[in-house]
Design an enzyme around this catalytic site. Sequence first.
Site, PDB file in Angstrom:
ATOM      1  N   MET A  36      -1.834  -1.382   0.376  1.00  0.00           N
ATOM      2  CA  MET A  36      -1.683  -0.340   1.230  1.00  0.00           C
ATOM      3  C   MET A  36      -2.750   0.483   0.947  1.00  0.00           C
ATOM      4  SD  MET A  36       2.281   0.375   0.520  1.00  0.00           S
ATOM      5  CE  MET A  36       2.368   1.961   1.737  1.00  0.00           C
ATOM      6  N   ASP A 147       9.064  -3.120  -4.606  1.00  0.00           N
ATOM      7  CA  ASP A 147       7.785  -3.823  -4.820  1.00  0.00           C
ATOM      8  C   ASP A 147       7.578  -3.897  -6.387  1.00  0.00           C
ATOM      9  OD1 ASP A 147       5.665  -5.288  -3.976  1.00  0.00           O
ATOM     10  OD2 ASP A 147       4.538  -3.431  -3.826  1.00  0.00           O
TER      11      ASP A 147
END
Length: 630
Positions: A36, A147
């Site tokens: 990300m 996650d």
Amino acid sequence: MVNSVGSSGIFQPLEGDDPRAIAGYRLTAKLGAGGMGKVYLSYTPGGRPVAIKVIRPEFSEDAEFRRRFKQEVQSAQRVQGLFTAPVIDSDADGPSPWLATAYVPGPSLSAAVAEHGRLPVPTVLLLVAGIAEALQVIHGAGIVHRDLKPSNVLLAADGPRVIDFGIARAADATSLTSSGVTVGTPTFMAPEQAAGSAISPATDVFALGQVAAYAAIGTPAFGEGTSHGVLYRIVHEEPDLTGLPEELRELVGRCLAKDAADRPSVAEVIELCGAASGQTQLRRPEDWLPSAVAADITTRTAAPAPVQTPPPPLEAPTAGAPARPAQPPVPPAQPPVQPAPAVPPVPTEVNHPQTPPPGFGPAAYAPTVGATAQGTPAATGPTPTASAPTVATPAGPTATGPTAAYPAAAAPAPQPPKKKRKGLVTALVLVCLLAFAGAGGGVVYALMKDNGQTKKDQADGSTKAKTSGASPTPSADPTGTPGGDGTSTPAAPVQDPKPVDFKDINLPDDYHLSMADESMKPTNSDNDTDVDFSYQDNSYSDDQVSTDNGKLVLLNPGEQGSLDTCRNETRFTESILTKQLTKGAQICLTTDYGHVALITFKGFAPKSDPSSYMTVDVRVWRNAVQPKQD
């Protein structure tokens, strides 16, 4: 956030495409990169190291990602656990969204296992118990990590730290992921994630079982390879636990149950860790890590903050968001003092008290005109501890310093107080004369106080009460009012404000209500600070209603909702799970601005409706309690 070890070392130098500053934070090194974004090392103005994650441009260009990112970061900032890295700053609206967390000087679990091999059983038990405690706090804030994996667990000297909680949910809503792009590795996903089913706290428990197996075995429980192959094994096959120590088999086996309902809660995970260690309560020694792993901590200790030099150009600040300076700005030189022109004395028949009562006077009411000597807008509002202004006497100006730019009115000769006339309260007149140096003009603001009457918003001065069109609660003088014959008559009792009712409000997901609104319509403006009552339909966790500007109380069944009930209840919370609501349930809301509301739950949208919303009735008493003071 990952303090990863790259080919250039732990603290990698900044490259040509790396920013040098983010919103006033100087970036001194690159710590790593992930799916990300990139992670950088920076420092607070006080010299504490922080890790700043800058989101990749692909996600930054997605408006839905920004909205979800902002929502998740706000939730993450409420997480304050011993085994989490707290989020201390963020910006979801700037050119590149980012967030800052406390820097943890320790390797990630993935780096430790890759470099030193599997961990001993006592270390694994303390590791899993610490992660479980972190998940308790994260789930308590309404967040599912989604996650949890070895690279998102850092090994500090006093225990593990869980990072990046909840942020993966923001990526799930983007056009990138909807078109097949996966954020992170699927190796540590749960079956329901792989199948696209509902996400819950049990999803994190499955990932915790995988993390425990990885730490104890040294390899993922479902192997490695292509994403499709790993996901298929997670959903349809049993894990490969060859080499897993016997003490960990029950713990790992229960966490890796295919059915989410069969997995233990995080509290049960902690109990299983205690039972496996032969203790009723785990005690974390200072040397909980193997010596080789502990030695890595010293190599990751950030150097002291560098000497501050003039900062590089910063990113363009977001509209409405103040920039965060890396160091205090240097004040401009003071302009030369100009003599203040003499001001004609005030007529002597007007009384001028030496010290105005609180909430009164030119500082509280007169709008400030012009700018200060430094060129910044002059402050408005009351100044609680303001000293008497420098004045110029008829004999000549004596003002010095910055105040010379704004000469005050000439001080009149002290007047003896006038005697009160029987049956009347003497009118108090406050006059402030403001003259502009060099402008040749002056503005006179005269404030009049009615006989014995003071408006509530004037008396409060700095009160945060909002003007919503409703009259404030009448107040009564407990000492009474002098009568015409000299006797004191009792004051009228305090009257409760009249309620205003709003029926059948359909409040959609991510919308909120403001109790000061005359129309009481749901809004979803991100810039609205008056989020008095909001509804979140979480696809990853339990739905909830919450407030950002007050306190909620869920009334007990059979408890009669009224203004007195809401005033007296003290079982405060800022969020309530919607699964606790039944039809007819009532919630008391007391806002920071002094409004009280009784919210009656009537039901949710039918399943056939494409929109997600809840229906409520709202009865609001405006200005019913004392507003919260800053």
